[in-house]
Design an enzyme around this catalytic site. Structure first.
Site, PDB file in Angstrom:
ATOM      1  CG  ASP A   1     -10.040  -0.808   5.248  1.00  0.00           C
ATOM      2  OD1 ASP A   1      -9.664  -1.322   4.186  1.00  0.00           O
ATOM      3  OD2 ASP A   1      -9.403  -0.874   6.313  1.00  0.00           O
TER       4      ASP A   1
ATOM      5  CE  LYS B   1      -3.782  -2.466   2.194  1.00  0.00           C
ATOM      6  NZ  LYS B   1      -4.484  -2.918   3.370  1.00  0.00           N
TER       7      LYS B   1
ATOM      8  CD  GLN C   1      -3.535  -4.651   6.432  1.00  0.00           C
ATOM      9  OE1 GLN C   1      -3.686  -3.591   5.842  1.00  0.00           O
ATOM     10  NE2 GLN C   1      -3.879  -5.800   5.886  1.00  0.00           N
TER      11      GLN C   1
HETATM   12  N1  GUN Z   1      -6.809  -7.332   6.087  1.00  0.00           N
HETATM   13  C1  GUN Z   1      -7.093  -8.089   4.990  1.00  0.00           C
HETATM   14  N2  GUN Z   1      -7.748  -7.342   4.064  1.00  0.00           N
HETATM   15  C2  GUN Z   1      -7.877  -6.112   4.601  1.00  0.00           C
HETATM   16  C3  GUN Z   1      -8.454  -4.901   4.108  1.00  0.00           C
HETATM   17  O1  GUN Z   1      -9.015  -4.810   3.007  1.00  0.00           O
HETATM   18  N3  GUN Z   1      -8.378  -3.840   4.965  1.00  0.00           N
HETATM   19  C4  GUN Z   1      -7.792  -3.911   6.184  1.00  0.00           C
HETATM   20  N4  GUN Z   1      -7.784  -2.816   6.948  1.00  0.00           N
HETATM   21  N5  GUN Z   1      -7.247  -5.013   6.645  1.00  0.00           N
HETATM   22  C5  GUN Z   1      -7.285  -6.105   5.854  1.00  0.00           C
END
Ligand code: GUN
Length: 287
Positions: A120, A53, A97
């Site tokens: 998200d 990211k 995350q």
């Molecule tokens: N963990 C796995 N996929 C995601 C996601 O799309 N967002 C977040 N914040 N954590 C994750």
């Protein structure tokens, strides 16, 4: 032979469009879009996702800040950081995350994030808006899946869609988005009976089961489009999805590869969500 839906390419095009738009805003004297990512603990997969990211932000001209917090951080300290980022006018998006260590209340963390910065799309305000068919920040993987299907000109209306998995992150939002596109949607999960029969009847199969070689030819039909969401590691350490690709790819209409399918789309939509939040914060119109 199936059409291979190239998520890497579709994601690159989306990122390029985002980058161009951001460059225009910066040319007009506006600041860069800002994304803050919170990573608690040292889960290896999460570290890789967060690094990806960060790299995507750099390439697209976004300001990104990664907050790496120890696994034993006190709940109050994590919430203090979220409240600070909620107030910071240079932060457009906040992402914590997942998964979080056991002692931290996941749902409270999700709900502490300002819904306008919830890139998200997990805050109940945003999931409620999605449920009601109102514009909102959408969960990135689900929105990415719809974009991939649009890129192959998939005709949604009246199609039978079968979504395997009912998570808040992927299965449920994907099912709602497909419903909003006028698909007839079934959500299957670990208690579903006769899964292969249900899958075989589907025009569109979206699988987030998290099981290597789970989808075999008996789950498919020659007109089927398959979106493989899962990222599994096989015994040799290779990244694979749910689909037994070698056997299934020759007998369906279109399919996403793993890697290089849904994964890159998730990150591209995260950038798009951050751009949407940025436009909203600075009261800019889409270019
Ligand atoms: N963990 C796995 N996929 C995601 C996601 O799309 N967002 C977040 N914040 N954590 C994750």
């Amino acid at each position: 032979m199936a059409q291979i839906i190239d998520g890497k390419l579709i994601a690159r095009n989306l990122r390029q469009n985002i980058r161009k738009e951001v460059e225009q805003y910066i040319g007009q004297g506006f600041r860069k879009p800002g994304l803050s990512v919170i990573l608690v603990g040292d889960d290896p997969a999460s570290q890789i996702y967060v690094r990806n990211k960060e790299k995507a932000c750099e390439k697209t001209g976004f300001e990104s800040t990664i907050y790496k917090l120890p696994a034993d951080i006190a709940k109050d300290d994590l919430f203090d950081l979220i409240y600070k980022l909620n107030q910071d006018p240079t932060v457009d998006g906040i992402l914590c995350q997942l998964p979080l260590p056991q002692h931290l209340p996941k749902q409270e963390v999700i709900e502490a994030i300002d819904p306008g910065k919830d890139v998200d799309g997990f805050h109940p305000i945003n999931s409620g808006r999605l449920f009601s068919g109102i514009d909102s920040l959408l969960p990135c993987t689900a929105a990415g899946i719809i974009k991939m299907l649009k890129s192959i000109d998939f005709q949604f209306s009246g199609k039978k869609a079968l979504v395997i998995g009912r998570s808040n992150i992927v299965g449920k939002p994907t099912a709602i988005l497909l419903l909003n596109e006028n698909c007839t949607v079934t959500i299957a999960h670990s208690k579903t009976r006769n899964l292969a029969v249900l899958c075989r009847q589907a025009d569109l199969l979206v699988s987030s089961a998290g099981k290597e070689n789970f989808i075999t030819p008996e789950f498919t039909n020659p007109e089927q489009v398959i979106i493989d969401v899962s990222i599994n590691r096989n015994a040799t350490g290779k990244v694979v999805g749910d689909v037994d690709f070698a056997k299934v790819e020759p007998v369906v209409k279109a399919i996403t590869p793993v890697p290089g399918g849904v994964g890159p789309m998730t990150i591209a939509v995260l950038l798009e969500n951050t751009l949407i939040a940025y436009r909203n914060h600075l009261k800019l119109y889409e270019l």
